[in-house]
Design an enzyme around this catalytic site. Structure first.
Site, short mmCIF file in Angstrom:
data_model
loop_
_atom_site.label_atom_id
_atom_site.label_comp_id
_atom_site.label_asym_id
_atom_site.label_seq_id
_atom_site.Cartn_x
_atom_site.Cartn_y
_atom_site.Cartn_z
N ALA A 122 23.21 -56.46 -47.09
CA ALA A 122 22.78 -56.38 -45.70
C ALA A 122 22.13 -55.02 -45.46
O ALA A 122 22.58 -54.02 -46.01
CB ALA A 122 23.95 -56.58 -44.75
N ASP A 123 21.07 -55.01 -44.65
CA ASP A 123 20.51 -53.73 -44.20
C ASP A 123 21.39 -53.16 -43.10
O ASP A 123 21.57 -51.96 -42.98
CB ASP A 123 19.11 -53.93 -43.64
CG ASP A 123 18.14 -54.28 -44.73
OD1 ASP A 123 18.44 -53.96 -45.89
OD2 ASP A 123 17.10 -54.88 -44.43
N GLY A 124 21.89 -54.07 -42.29
CA GLY A 124 22.76 -53.64 -41.21
C GLY A 124 23.64 -54.80 -40.80
O GLY A 124 23.25 -55.96 -40.91
#
Lengths: 417, 404
Positions: B299-301
């Site tokens: 995940a990036d965020g």
């Protein structure tokens, strides 16, 4: 020592032979056994908590291995370990606060944590308190993750060693053991009263003229329904008989004896009746960390029926049933296959079981699993002794009851043996 | 002639400009401020988000000259968009000019130099940069230091609004600084040195987080399973690497991950570990899903709802997996938890990227160039983080605990 050993072996035998019925009885006996183990353990002057933890773990590993399907055993072992850690930390912080208040030259304290600048008592207390808590974003940047990641011994070992120099050793050691035994007694008390605690909430959930469906028999459910009845609610109960053990028959009998309007149906009639039902209330064998339920066989079907007709599916579970593990292939790994005699009569089917025919194996096989796994998305509500909770909230309860270090306790013996 | 961008954010930016200046490309170009100070701070390729450039440099097979080529191929409309980009950015940098950015020491330069290290996550680079701010600061009280840090972190955040983990990292560190623990030290210098020390440890914490995640996820990878992986994620690679080291027998399907072809890199790495790998084109996900036992993504965020923002295509994979009842597992370090609550895909500023179609695209054809999408929590099964194995709803709980 030898007499606890005998107790342990006795209990192990009972677990292995599956002599103990029900997770509540198992939980209670486990807690009582561990209490006597703790009281028999000799505690050294330093690292008392470590000694207690080790002895509880040693017994706990064997208990869990004796019946890995009965999750209540593991739960109680972890609860007791958590209690020991908690009591140790609370004693430590108390001693620490006392030290900092009384002594002007807190040289021991400095020597203890020479890597840090001077800390106020509050900071120390906060730091040691958070070793118990599961790691969180708050503690990410602080020191805590380091100590939490390292195995258990270091978390309690170093701290208590530093303290016992100053505090009165013998009284402290007795104090820790005493506190732990007190807390375990409370735990046993909780297990004993969990039915009443859950039943107290019955009136909030069962309303006038409702129709309740349940499957099989569970003491928690019985008490729950009766509690609502006692509060002058009039409602009807459908009881699915719960093949192959037909415990639903017993439940129906009990309910009628307590004056409840009861209808007995077969398990296969659940789908036919569900449209008339307002709420499904069932007991559980264990509740996993993701909110999934290990329940008597047949309940997954009931849960699916309830979902299909948008009927709330409520699970009653005492807090000793909350298991901090995630289920991996629970239908197989957390299931128990019981004797086929519950399904069919040996006399009648003996010719089908003939080992002499064909390749030596009988053509007829009987599989009699005990449990079903109900995934969390099918459960509307959990009612525990602390109140009603959403399935996705179970992790929070689990974080309260268990410390993160203990989750693996049980994994080690199975891989080691 | 105005180019209509597919993303509403750019439209809005352009609209703002429409209000201020007549829509004449030439006058607009002249009116854009002289790039004296902005020059050093702004992105060289303002059309591509800074966030994406890091990703491209760290994860992708594509090289930077490929980027430049793609840049040229995008063609005629770039200059007016570019100027709008400069405009927006210059405004941002003007504001923080007085703060940490304006001095000889610049947070952004510091951040960029840290960012170049391939093994460093963006949040870690941000925290290192903020630590450098503390070190360079001449503040004598905690309050001064906090204000200085706040300015620096704001300028970092506004420098690249598209990066979620940058914002999350800055927020996390600011929270740590303002939180009581730092204030409990009696004198300022020890507090300051403690802050610096903790910030510098953060790189270690992030590496340890990856190892914890890898250990936690081992129980979930069983012998004989097939894992679908999308995009290149360091955490996921670590998870698979640990599983391979533990002698688990499993098979990995890698999506190609167009246009960065991140899947190629991951399959390369896995092949080195002797893990059986199969490459799929991105559109073959549904076709192969019945063979797959679980989906693993990074995940990036991680946003407050428990959903994730990740490389484009994660959402559709999660949808397919959900409809076929396969678990979707997310591996993400907890410092990627961000205080965002996107309600739909267009709620975040899109991180734009170049896409090479192999043939020239006529200028009238719009191209969707966003680099990532939002996957809502109901399609995710579990999140593996260094805080433990979490259900998506726990994420908001953790964030509330931190920021309450």
């Amino acid at each position: 020592m030898p007499d606890t050993q005998a107790l342990v072996n006795d209990f192990l035998n009972q677990l292995k032979k599956r002599k103990i019925e029900g997770s509540q009885a198992t939980a209670k006996q486990t807690a009582e056994l561990l209490r006597s183990v703790i009281s028999q353990t000799r505690v050294p002057y330093t690292n008392q908590a470590g000694a207690l933890i080790d002895s509880v773990k040693a017994v706990g590993e064997r208990l869990i291995a004796a019946n890995p399907v009965e999750l209540a055993v593991g739960n109680i072992v972890r609860r007791v370990l958590h209690i020991i850690r908690e009591e140790d930390v609370s004693l430590t912080t108390a001693a620490m606060a006392g030290l900092n208040l009384s002594a002007v030259s807190d040289d021991e304290d400095d020597a203890d944590r020479d890597d840090r600048p001077v800390l106020s008592a509050a900071a120390v207390a906060a730091a040691s308190r958070s070793t118990l808590r599961p790691p969180s974003l708050q503690t990410l940047l602080e020191d805590v993750p380091d100590s939490a990641a390292v195995p258990h011994t270091s978390s309690s070992g170093g701290d208590s060693e530093g303290k016992s120099k100053s505090a009165d050793k013998s009284s402290r050691s007795r104090k820790l053991k005493h506190d732990v035994i007190e807390a375990v007694n409370e735990l046993i008390q909780d297990i004993n009263t969990c039915h009443e605690q859950i039943a107290e909430q019955a009136v909030e959930h069962i309303h006038q003229n409702e129709v309740i469906l349940t499957l099989g028999s569970s003491r928690t459910v019985l008490e729950f329904l009766c509690a609502a009845k006692e509060k002058k609610r009039s409602f009807r109960v459908f009881v699915a008989e719960g093949a192959p053990r037909y415990q639903g028959h017993l439940l129906a009998k009990e309910l009628v004896a307590r004056g409840l309007q009861t209808t007995l149906i077969t398990d296969s009639a659940v789908f036919a009746m569900i449209s008339r039902v307002n709420m499904v209330i069932v007991g559980a064998h264990a509740v996993m960390a993701n909110g999934g339920v290990i329940a008597p066989v047949g309940l997954n079907m009931v849960a699916l029926a309830a979902q299909k007709h948008a009927v709330p599916f409520v699970v009653l579970a005492g807090s000793h049933k909350l298991c901090p593990l995630y289920p991996h292939n629970p239908e197989v790994l957390l299931n128990e296959l019981r004797s086929p005699s519950e399904l069919l009569d040996f006399g009648e089917f003996s010719d089908c079981m003939d080992f002499g025919s064909g390749n030596g194996a009988p053509l007829l096989h009987v599989v009699n699993p005990t449990f079903d796994y109900v995934p969390p998305k099918l459960v509307s509500l959990f009612i525990t002794d602390t109140g009603g909770h959403n399935p996705s909230y179970m992790y929070r309860l689990i974080a309260d009851y268990y410390s993160a270090d203990d989750l693996v306790v049980q994994r080690r013996p199975t891989s080691g043996n | 002639m105005w180019w209509r961008s597919p993303s509403f954010i750019l439209d809005r930016e352009q609209q703002q400009q429409n209000d201020s200046v007549p829509p004449n490309p030439e006058s607009l170009f002249l009116s854009s401020p002289p790039p004296s100070m902005a020059d050093s701070l702004q992105n060289p390729k303002s059309n591509i988000s800074a966030y994406y450039q890091t990703r491209a440099a760290h994860h992708a097979v594509v090289t930077s000259d490929w980027l430049a080529q793609a840049q040229a191929a995008v063609g005629s409309h770039t200059d007016d968009e570019e100027s709008s980009g400069i405009d927006g950015r210059a405004a941002a940098t003007d504001e923080d000019g007085g703060g940490g950015g304006g001095k000889a020491f610049s947070v952004i330069d510091e951040f960029n130099s840290w960012r170049k290290q391939p093994d460093l996550a963006e949040a870690v680079a941000a925290i290192f940069a903020l630590a450098a701010v503390i070190r360079a600061s001449q503040a004598t009280t905690m309050m001064e230091l906090e204000i200085e840090l706040k300015k620096a972190s704001d300028s970092l955040k506004s420098w690249d609004t598209t990066s979620i983990s940058l914002t999350a990292g800055c927020d996390l560190f600011m929270r740590y600084v303002t939180r009581t623990s730092a204030l409990e030290y009696e004198d300022f210098n020890s507090a300051k040195s403690r802050l610096i020390e903790r910030a510098e440890k953060f790189g270690e914490i992030s590496c340890k987080a990856r190892r914890i995640i890898a250990m936690l996820s081992q129980d979930f990878i069983f012998d004989g399973c097939t894992i679908l992986v999308h995009g290149f994620s360091r955490v996921v690679l670590e998870v698979l690497k640990t599983a391979a080291q533990n002698k688990k027998l499993f098979r990995v399907f890698c999506t190609e991950g167009r246009p960065d072809r991140t899947g190629l890199r991951l399959s390369n790495e896995l092949a080195k570990l002797d893990v059986p790998v199969k490459l799929l084109i991105d559109s073959a996900v549904a076709y192969t899903m019945d063979e797959v036992d679980m989906v693993f993504v990074g995940a990036d965020g991680v946003v407050e709802s428990g959903g994730i923002i990740n490389m484009m295509g994660t959402y559709q994979i999660a949808l397919v997996a959900h409809s076929m009842n396969k678990p979707v597992y997310v591996a993400a370090e907890s410092y990627k938890f961000a205080r965002l609550y996107p309600l739909d895909q267009k709620d975040m500023g899109p991180a734009l990227r170049p896409i090479d179609f192999g043939v020239p695209i006529p200028s009238k054809v719009e191209v969707e160039t966003s680099a990532r999408d939002y996957t809502p929590p109901q399609y995710l099964t579990l999140l593996f983080t260094d805080l433990g194995v979490l259900t998506p709803s726990v994420v908001s709980d953790e964030l509330i605990q931190l920021y309450l």
